[in-house]
Design an enzyme around this catalytic site. Sequence first.
Site, mmCIF file in Angstrom:
data_model
loop_
_atom_site.group_PDB
_atom_site.id
_atom_site.type_symbol
_atom_site.label_atom_id
_atom_site.label_comp_id
_atom_site.label_asym_id
_atom_site.label_seq_id
_atom_site.Cartn_x
_atom_site.Cartn_y
_atom_site.Cartn_z
ATOM 1 N N ARG A 35 -8.181 9.705 1.482
ATOM 2 C CA ARG A 35 -8.856 10.023 0.227
ATOM 3 C C ARG A 35 -10.000 10.994 0.485
ATOM 4 O O ARG A 35 -10.803 10.786 1.385
ATOM 5 C CB ARG A 35 -9.429 8.767 -0.413
ATOM 6 C CG ARG A 35 -8.387 7.797 -0.868
ATOM 7 C CD ARG A 35 -9.049 6.605 -1.506
ATOM 8 N NE ARG A 35 -8.071 5.571 -1.773
ATOM 9 C CZ ARG A 35 -8.365 4.320 -1.988
ATOM 10 N NH1 ARG A 35 -9.620 3.933 -1.962
ATOM 11 N NH2 ARG A 35 -7.424 3.444 -2.217
ATOM 12 N N ASN B 166 0.799 -1.230 0.000
ATOM 13 C CA ASN B 166 0.000 0.000 0.000
ATOM 14 C C ASN B 166 0.832 1.280 0.000
ATOM 15 O O ASN B 166 0.301 2.361 0.231
ATOM 16 C CB ASN B 166 -0.965 -0.006 1.184
ATOM 17 C CG ASN B 166 -2.069 -1.021 0.989
ATOM 18 O OD1 ASN B 166 -2.552 -1.209 -0.121
ATOM 19 N ND2 ASN B 166 -2.441 -1.706 2.045
ATOM 20 N N ILE C 279 0.885 6.861 -0.868
ATOM 21 C CA ILE C 279 0.283 6.002 0.150
ATOM 22 C C ILE C 279 -1.164 5.697 -0.220
ATOM 23 O O ILE C 279 -1.926 6.598 -0.580
ATOM 24 C CB ILE C 279 0.316 6.687 1.528
ATOM 25 C CG1 ILE C 279 1.741 7.045 1.905
ATOM 26 C CG2 ILE C 279 -0.345 5.824 2.595
ATOM 27 C CD1 ILE C 279 1.848 8.037 3.026
ATOM 28 N N CYS C 280 -1.545 4.433 -0.082
ATOM 29 C CA CYS C 280 -2.934 4.026 -0.259
ATOM 30 C C CYS C 280 -3.519 3.779 1.129
ATOM 31 O O CYS C 280 -3.252 2.762 1.757
ATOM 32 C CB CYS C 280 -3.011 2.753 -1.108
ATOM 33 S SG CYS C 280 -4.694 2.175 -1.360
ATOM 34 N N LEU C 281 -4.257 4.738 1.614
ATOM 35 C CA LEU C 281 -4.934 4.635 2.905
ATOM 36 C C LEU C 281 -6.264 5.352 2.740
ATOM 37 O O LEU C 281 -6.299 6.563 2.493
ATOM 38 C CB LEU C 281 -4.076 5.286 4.000
ATOM 39 C CG LEU C 281 -4.562 5.156 5.434
ATOM 40 C CD1 LEU C 281 -4.598 3.690 5.868
ATOM 41 C CD2 LEU C 281 -3.661 5.945 6.370
#
EC number: 2.3.2.34
Length: 178
Positions: free
Chosen positions: A114, A101, A108-110
């Site tokens: 978003r 992630n 960063i994918c969190l």
Amino acid sequence: MLMLASKLKGDDAATASDTTRRVSVTDKLLVKEIAELEANLPCTCKVHFPDPNKLHCFQLTVTPDEGYYQGGKFQFETEVPDAYNMVPPKVKYLTKIWHPNITETGEICLSLLREHSMDGSGWAPTRTLKDVIWGLNSLFTDLLNFDDPLNIEAAEHYLRDKEDFRNKVDDYIKRYAR
């Protein structure tokens, strides 16, 4: 220079020297949230303000005490925009890492970072900096959710060969996260 926190507390020296400058609602909110954050910081996290007059820019260090990333020291840079808390803070990952992630370039994918999330778990004005810190900390302990990995190669590597994935993570920790 005057510290923003002392200015917001009504310090006489701060108000006497700068009576024409107003303190924004965002700055007041940041002082409150940072006090709450410091009181509830995970033991694996440290927050550092390079300039104590700029509460909207800070660094986070996460040192996981369990899991694949144990023994590493991972750095994030956080910038809180003027439109906070209507929009999430901007977070950039600074330490090179092998993670499903997090890209090697620091994205960063969190979901809570978003602005608009399909699953409804994205940013909302009710979220706080404490939520962001705890969410970033959880990236190092929870490797179960790969429904939407940002680093697809790392996610596939983990699913294909957990032992080799661990070896690559250990190599990255030795090279970049000490």
